[in-house]
Design an enzyme around this catalytic site. Structure first.
Site, PDB file in Angstrom:
ATOM      1  CE  LYS A   1      -3.919   1.974   2.602  1.00 31.64           C
ATOM      2  NZ  LYS A   1      -4.710   1.861   3.843  1.00 31.64           N
TER       3      LYS A   1
ATOM      4  CB  SER B   1      -8.139   3.620   2.820  1.00 29.23           C
ATOM      5  OG  SER B   1      -7.226   3.090   3.749  1.00 29.23           O
TER       6      SER B   1
ATOM      7  CB  SER C   1      -8.159   1.000   5.907  1.00 23.99           C
ATOM      8  OG  SER C   1      -8.845   2.226   5.833  1.00 23.99           O
TER       9      SER C   1
END
Lengths: 97, 484
Positions: B78, B153, B177
């Site tokens: 990420k 996210s 997330s």
């Protein structure tokens, strides 16, 4: 709680954000909606309840206060991210105008 | 079978037997990214050359006799996790050209084990969101339906795992997330206990709930990655000195007699009825496997989202103050004075949701409002955490839906922040209490994946992974693949 344009401008100044007129209006409406939603927390009885800032249960975690050399390559890479450098110092605009 | 479709466990067995090389495995993943990422848009940066070089190195290490589950396993990261020499943007314009000078602690650990970084994945800007639509570089699409969001996210990471672009991916979970996108994309997402894995080198969002963790194809793989990335780090003083277990073997033990609590507040009117039914069926499956199902109540659950949206913006307004146009990141130079460097760089660099959260946090922390909002939220947070502790002293784990809905359409909720915030109702409570939780695929509604969330006791990852693994073996949903 409804926030007007002046309130929003004040918050934006505190947060160091330049906002357009359109943003001021949008954020005024949206923040007011969120605030009226989170207002429901007032109904919770928290008499005598301690606030929680973190959940680890640990406190006063110490380590030795000593300088550790950062390897040169990474240090230079970090320094080179700055928009303006003079004599290996990061240059900023004057504070007093 | 294509090599990129393998799990970590399968691939590491083949690598150990010398049936495949890391270079072949890495090439298969890079080829898959080229094949499908035009459509999915899970990756922000792909570093082919570096990946092949580390794969080659991993193969050489293995030739010299080194072993290990992750040696030569390709993965994606990420983009709010610092990777030395590789662009790290947090999906924000303000960090568009930022190149991290050092690796996050969890990346260092994975490097030492010989895992291979393929690139960086898309996310909501600074991890603010539940759909990955808040990325400054455009949304990621759900591999199961390209018109829908992957959740957020960590949407890029979850979509990439679902589309077999990598063997696993790293995400971060602040209020759901990792679990939300894992649920929407039909993969496994593990949020470790707060303090289990170092946050050093994560771009901070909410320091009191941020946790990095794995997104994988199976619970067993999540166990493998967790063992690799956990542990005390003196650069993150909130990490606990708790040994990471040897989960891979222990999660195979049966769940006979395990007490599974079902909190009634997670099965409410207004949620998708099909999702509710599918999760209830999954719970029946746990019962068939020998678990004891026990109804429980967590009455303060409904206050988790309001608490979260006070504490989170407060910490964001403070953590994002460092993006000031001085030391790194976007810097506006057409300015008169220092103040304008701040206001213009930040005004131009941050996207709408980041600004909204900074503003909200600034307001609730400002003079005259602190007690009413922030302090009250911290007190209610105490009640939420205590309530969990009480219930989890009577049951071993809790089983709930991960999300009240399946993946929604791109654009459907992006104009109404309040509606987006409500996506977090089942995932934010465990974050506020710092508890570990896993989302595992448990069925489909109209072709869209549904996630089962298992919440455990602090540092009780072994138990939630055991439930996940046992369920997975019995139900087999994890073998379903999106067709792209």
């Amino acid at each position: 709680m409804r926030l007007n344009k002046k309130d929003i401008q004040h918050i934006a100044n505190l947060a160091r954000l330049e906002l357009t007129d359109k943003e001021l209006k949008t954020y005024g409406d949206q923040l007011s909606d969120v605030l009226s939603y989170i207002d429901q927390l007032k109904e919770v009885d928290t008499e005598g309840v301690e606030p929680t800032a973190q959940v680890t249960g640990m406190k006063d975690v110490f380590r030795n206060d000593e300088i550790k050399e950062w390897n040169k390559e990474e240090r230079e890479a970090a320094l080179n991210q700055a928009p303006e450098i003079e004599n290996r110092q990061i240059k900023v605009k004057r504070i007093l105008t | 079978m294509r090599l990129n479709n393998l799990t970590i466990k399968q691939a590491s067995e083949k690598l150990a037997k010398g049936e495949i090389t890391s270079v072949e495995l890495t090439k298969a993943c890079l080829a898959r990214i080229k094949e499908v990422d035009e459509k999915v848009k899970a990756c922000l940066t792909v570093c082919e050359k570096e990946a092949l070089a580390s794969a080659k190195e991993a193969d050489e290490r293995r030739k010299k006799g080194e072993t290990g589950y992750l040696l030569g396993i390709p993965y994606l990261v990420k983009d709010n996790i610092l990777t030395r020499g590789i662009r790290t943007t947090a999906a924000s314009k303000i960090l568009e050209n930022y190149i991290a000078p050092y690796d996050a602690e969890i990346i260092k650990k994975l490097n030492r084990q010989g895992a291979v970084i393929l690139g960086k994945t898309n996310m909501d800007e600074f991890a603010h969101g539940a759909s990955t639509e808040n990325s400054a570089f455009g949304p990621t699409r759900n591999p199961w339906d390209l018109d829908r969001v992957p959740g957020g996210s960590s949407g890029g990471s979850a979509a990439a795992v679902a589309a077999d672009m990598c063997l696993f991916a790293l995400g971060t979970d602040t209020g759901g997330s990792i679990r939300c996108p894992a649920s929407f994309c039909g993969v496994v997402g593990l949020k470790p206990t707060y303090g289990r894995c170092s946050r050093h080198g994560l771009i901070a969002m909410t320091s009191s709930t941020d946790v990095p963790g794995p997104i994988t194809k199976t619970a067993e793989d999540a166990a493998i990655v967790l063992s690799a990335i956990s542990g005390k780090d003196e650069k993150d003083s909130t990490t606990a000195d708790v040994e990471a277990g040897n989960y891979e073997s222990k999660i195979k033990n049966s769940i006979k007699g395990l007490k599974v609590g079902i909190p009634k507040e997670y099965f409410v009117d207004g949620m998708n009825k099909k999702v509710k039914e599918i999760v209830e069926t999954a719970i029946k499956k746990l019962e068939q496997l020998g678990a004891k199902i026990i109804p429980v109540s967590l009455p303060h659950t409904k206050y988790a989202v309001p608490v979260y949206y006070i504490i989170t913006p407060s910490e964001i307004s403070s953590n994002l103050a460092r993006f000031d146009g001085i030391r790194y990141g976007l810097s506006e130079n057409n300015v008169k004075n220092l103040m304008e460097v701040y206001t213009k760089s930040r005004g131009r660099g941050f996207g709408a949701e980041a600004k909204r959260r900074i503003m909200l946090g600034t307001y609730v922390l400002s003079a005259g409002y602190y007690d009413a909002y922030y302090l009250q939220a911290q007190k209610v947070r105490t009640k939420i955490a205590q309530e969990f502790d009480q219930v989890l002293s009577k049951v071993d784990v809790l089983a709930t839906p991960t999300s009240p809905n399946t993946a929604f359409k791109i654009g459907e909720k992006s104009n109404d922040p309040m509606e987006m915030y409500l996506e977090d109702i089942f995932v934010s409570p465990a974050s506020l209490a710092g508890l570990p939780a896993i989302s595992a695929p448990c069925g489909f509604d109209g072709g869209l994946p549904v996630g089962l969330q298992i919440i455990g006791r602090r540092f009780g990852e072994e138990t939630i992974l055991r439930v996940g693994h046992n369920y997975e073996q019995a139900a087999d949903w994890h073998n379903q693949k999106a067709v792209l």
